[in-house]
Design a protein around this motif. Structure first.
Motif: not given
Length: 183
Positions: A97-104
């Motif tokens: 993950g993360p499975h949210v765009g823009g996060r590393d």
């Protein structure tokens, strides 16, 4: 004459301080070089993930210092730093993950608290892994190529996003630490 002695003393003191500051750190870097670097955004897991299985097979615990990263080898460690505060935390990569765009990177709540990012929820971070931290992911010599491949993929992705990577990848070896062998 006194001012010449004073300026010579200050120059020698400055040179000595530079040796003291760079000497031991350079020796440490040579023994355990940084092999991965990334600048990006960190968030942290919500409470609904407590007790659920991670990609490594472990149960997620908000109180552990763990994190999810898309490419770093599972079982490796990384040091995550909040550049705004200078706070840092060492985490074990045990999930994807993360499975949210823009996060590393997605941190456990305990790790996020140590960085001081629980109020914001998302913050800029610097992520680094040393050779020794990545070698923590190698339980048996046969796993070395897999870990090297995952690390190389992580390096390429971070470079593509704009974070220059440290020098060439040194050869990885199974951890020699008896406390982590066979984890």
């Amino acid at each position: 004459m006194a001012s010449k002695r004073k300026s010579r003393f200050l120059a020698l003191a400055a040179a000595g301080a530079a040796v003291l500051v760079t000497g031991p750190a350079s020796a440490q870097d040579a023994k355990d070089p940084v092999v991965f670097r990334e600048e990006g955004k960190a968030s942290y897991y919500g409470d609904e993930f407590q007790g659920k299985k991670t990609a490594s097979g472990e149960r997620f615990d908000q109180k552990d210092l763990t994190a999810a990263h898309p490419e770093l080898p599972l079982g490796s460690e990384a040091t995550v730093k909040n550049p705004d505060t200078g706070k840092e935390v060492k985490v074990e990569i045990n999930d994807r993950g993360p499975h949210v765009g823009g996060r590393d990177i997605d941190l456990s709540k305990a790790a996020a608290k140590r960085l001081g990012i629980t109020e914001k929820g998302v913050a800029d971070v610097e992520i680094e892994a040393t050779k020794r931290q990545v070698e923590e992911a190698i339980d048996e010599p046969g796993e070395t190529p897999k870990v090297e491949h995952q690390l190389e993929a992580a390096r390429k992705e971070a470079a593509k996003e704009g974070t220059p990577q440290p020098g060439p990848l040194p050869p990885l070896e199974p951890s020699q630490d008896p406390t982590t062998a066979g984890k």
